[in-house]
Design an enzyme around this catalytic site. Structure first.
Site, PDB file in Angstrom:
ATOM      1  N   PRO A  23      15.623  -8.375  -8.105  1.00  0.00           N
ATOM      2  CA  PRO A  23      15.130  -9.504  -7.305  1.00  0.00           C
ATOM      3  C   PRO A  23      13.716  -9.899  -7.732  1.00  0.00           C
ATOM      4  O   PRO A  23      12.849  -9.037  -7.893  1.00  0.00           O
ATOM      5  CB  PRO A  23      15.129  -8.948  -5.873  1.00  0.00           C
ATOM      6  CG  PRO A  23      16.052  -7.773  -5.920  1.00  0.00           C
ATOM      7  CD  PRO A  23      15.910  -7.196  -7.286  1.00  0.00           C
ATOM      8  N   CYS A  25      10.894 -12.986  -6.704  1.00  0.00           N
ATOM      9  CA  CYS A  25      10.590 -14.168  -5.888  1.00  0.00           C
ATOM     10  C   CYS A  25      10.191 -15.342  -6.768  1.00  0.00           C
ATOM     11  O   CYS A  25       9.475 -15.186  -7.762  1.00  0.00           O
ATOM     12  CB  CYS A  25       9.475 -13.852  -4.908  1.00  0.00           C
ATOM     13  SG  CYS A  25       9.999 -12.781  -3.560  1.00  0.00           S
ATOM     14  N   TYR A 186       6.916  -3.747   2.195  1.00  0.00           N
ATOM     15  CA  TYR A 186       7.419  -4.704   3.180  1.00  0.00           C
ATOM     16  C   TYR A 186       7.890  -3.950   4.419  1.00  0.00           C
ATOM     17  O   TYR A 186       7.755  -2.730   4.504  1.00  0.00           O
ATOM     18  CB  TYR A 186       8.472  -5.597   2.542  1.00  0.00           C
ATOM     19  CG  TYR A 186       7.889  -6.404   1.399  1.00  0.00           C
ATOM     20  CD1 TYR A 186       6.782  -7.233   1.610  1.00  0.00           C
ATOM     21  CD2 TYR A 186       8.389  -6.311   0.101  1.00  0.00           C
ATOM     22  CE1 TYR A 186       6.205  -7.941   0.574  1.00  0.00           C
ATOM     23  CE2 TYR A 186       7.822  -7.018  -0.943  1.00  0.00           C
ATOM     24  CZ  TYR A 186       6.726  -7.840  -0.701  1.00  0.00           C
ATOM     25  OH  TYR A 186       6.147  -8.539  -1.732  1.00  0.00           O
ATOM     26  N   ARG A 234      16.841  -0.718  -1.597  1.00  0.00           N
ATOM     27  CA  ARG A 234      15.723  -0.605  -2.560  1.00  0.00           C
ATOM     28  C   ARG A 234      14.601   0.178  -1.901  1.00  0.00           C
ATOM     29  O   ARG A 234      14.196  -0.101  -0.776  1.00  0.00           O
ATOM     30  CB  ARG A 234      15.225  -1.977  -3.002  1.00  0.00           C
ATOM     31  CG  ARG A 234      14.110  -1.862  -4.047  1.00  0.00           C
ATOM     32  CD  ARG A 234      13.842  -3.137  -4.809  1.00  0.00           C
ATOM     33  NE  ARG A 234      14.011  -2.924  -6.251  1.00  0.00           N
ATOM     34  CZ  ARG A 234      13.504  -3.707  -7.185  1.00  0.00           C
ATOM     35  NH1 ARG A 234      12.821  -4.793  -6.850  1.00  0.00           N
ATOM     36  NH2 ARG A 234      13.695  -3.447  -8.452  1.00  0.00           N
ATOM     37  N   LEU A 312       9.643  -1.532 -16.547  1.00  0.00           N
ATOM     38  CA  LEU A 312       9.331  -1.508 -17.980  1.00  0.00           C
ATOM     39  C   LEU A 312      10.491  -0.947 -18.797  1.00  0.00           C
ATOM     40  O   LEU A 312      10.300  -0.136 -19.704  1.00  0.00           O
ATOM     41  CB  LEU A 312       8.039  -0.739 -18.244  1.00  0.00           C
ATOM     42  CG  LEU A 312       6.754  -1.440 -17.777  1.00  0.00           C
ATOM     43  CD1 LEU A 312       5.531  -0.593 -18.076  1.00  0.00           C
ATOM     44  CD2 LEU A 312       6.616  -2.815 -18.424  1.00  0.00           C
ATOM     45  N   ARG A 335      11.072  -8.794 -15.454  1.00  0.00           N
ATOM     46  CA  ARG A 335      10.336  -9.685 -16.360  1.00  0.00           C
ATOM     47  C   ARG A 335      11.064  -9.911 -17.680  1.00  0.00           C
ATOM     48  O   ARG A 335      10.990 -10.988 -18.264  1.00  0.00           O
ATOM     49  CB  ARG A 335       8.933  -9.131 -16.605  1.00  0.00           C
ATOM     50  CG  ARG A 335       8.034  -9.185 -15.387  1.00  0.00           C
ATOM     51  CD  ARG A 335       6.707  -8.484 -15.659  1.00  0.00           C
ATOM     52  NE  ARG A 335       5.797  -8.577 -14.525  1.00  0.00           N
ATOM     53  CZ  ARG A 335       5.790  -7.745 -13.484  1.00  0.00           C
ATOM     54  NH1 ARG A 335       6.676  -6.748 -13.442  1.00  0.00           N
ATOM     55  NH2 ARG A 335       4.934  -7.891 -12.490  1.00  0.00           N
TER      56      ARG A 335
END
Length: 365
Positions: A23, A25, A186, A234, A312, A335
């Site tokens: 996920p 954002c 969160y 998660r 990574l 990424r």
């Protein structure tokens, strides 16, 4: 045969490979009005591109179960029917391409009501469609951040209900995987960690009390999620506080994660998505290729719960080795999939597996 491109089965769901999209954002929804939190053409293009590129499971960004649960006013939500209808277009496309659509159900807690990163990421007030966040305890995330409202017992029950209703809507929207976001500082993670949870009632204090909210959320999601479809969770395996000897703050640890994983398994969670950090500011983290994989590996070794590794993981042979050696059951790319939406196809070629390519793109094979 490449281990990375072996199908993976969770309950009755067969995911075509072990290359999954984490996920991420996008901060690209309308902040207010009837289209608040509704997926746009940007979200469709963003998620569809990774399905075209051969990714086995695509998870949406942190999708808020309530308006005040958004990280930013421009986040996606799943609290109303307009949001459901917009998601159906996306899930239909992903499934038509052979990709499993998953949704991450989230509540940002004290880290809510912030600007998009490219706008500075700081707190926003009512003049920028913001609001006062809520949390287990009235502790701001950092200097300059607002003091959140402490959730009452009724408020906690309401948030649990919001997760239940969000899961029900997610199923209606066509999702086949539901992931509870308990990581990165969160709301669910805030309840878990003694660093952010200073309550003295049944939701605070020892491990069992701090884990109560997370387990109630999972219970609520599993209550409405079909028995033949998987629920993921998660986790931030560590707050990176006890790992730093010079940091005297008490936080969530890898030992805690292993203990919670066993309980999550008993509550119907099918896989632990293992990340780290995000709950405490100013933490020193030594990163490097695959630096979070040992956390996933330990959970897998000490429990019977499948795990996905993240952080990574960028090279096909690196990802292949993680799965082939049994350190994780799947890898989640973030990424790297932003840089290369067709990473899965390229990895399949490099590893000698047959890439999953749409007919329209066969001329490029």
């Amino acid at each position: 045969m490449s281990a990375l491109f072996e199908p993976f089965t969770l309950r009755s769901l067969v995911i075509p490979n072990r290359v999954w999209m984490a996920p991420m954002c996008q901060y690209s929804a309308e902040p207010t009005g009837p289209d608040a939190g509704v997926a746009t053409d940007w979200h469709f293009a963003h998620l569809a591109a990774r399905a075209i590129g051969g990714t086995g499971l695509v998870l949406t960004e942190a999708t808020a179960v309530a308006p005040e649960g958004r990280i930013s006013p421009a986040d996606l939500g799943i609290w109303n029917d307009a949001q459901v209808n917009a998601f159906r277009r996306i899930t239909d496309f992903l499934k038509a391409r052979g990709t499993v659509p998953g949704i991450q159900l989230s509540h940002a807690g004290r880290k809510a009501s912030t600007a998009a990163p490219w706008l500075g990421g700081g707190p926003v007030g009512p003049d920028a469609h913001g609001w006062t966040p809520v949390a287990p305890s009235p502790l701001p995330f950092d200097e300059g951040r607002p003091v959140p409202h402490e959730l009452t017992a009724d408020g906690i029950r309401d948030v649990v209900d919001r997760f239940r209703e969000a899961a029900r809507r997610a199923l209606d929207a066509g999702f086949e995987v539901a992931e509870v976001h308990g990581a990165h500082g969160y709301l669910v993670g805030q309840f878990l960690s003694p660093y952010t949870n200073r309550r003295t009632d049944e939701y605070g204090g020892g491990f069992e009390n701090r884990a109560r909210f997370a387990l109630q959320v999972v219970d609520a999601v599993r209550e409405v999620w079909p028995d033949d479809l998987p629920v993921l969770f998660r986790i931030s395996a560590t707050d990176w506080l006890t790992e730093n000897e010079e940091d005297e703050r008490e936080g969530w640890t890898v030992d805690d994660t292993v203990r919670l994983a066993r309980e999550l398994r008993d509550y119907g969670v099918d896989l632990l998505d293992v990340s780290s950090g995000g709950n405490a500011p100013g933490v020193r983290i030594e990163t490097g290729p695959g630096y979070q994989v040992p956390f996933a590996e330990r959970v897998r070794a000490e429990t019977s719960l499948p795990v996905a590794a993240v952080g990574l993981i960028t090279e096909p042979h690196q990802a292949e080795k993680i799965v082939a050696e049994g350190r994780a059951d799947a890898v989640l790319l973030g990424r790297e999939l932003l840089r290369n939406p067709s990473w899965a196809q390229h990895a399949a070629r490099e590893l000698g597996a047959g890439p999953r390519v749409p007919d329209q793109y066969l001329r490029a094979v």
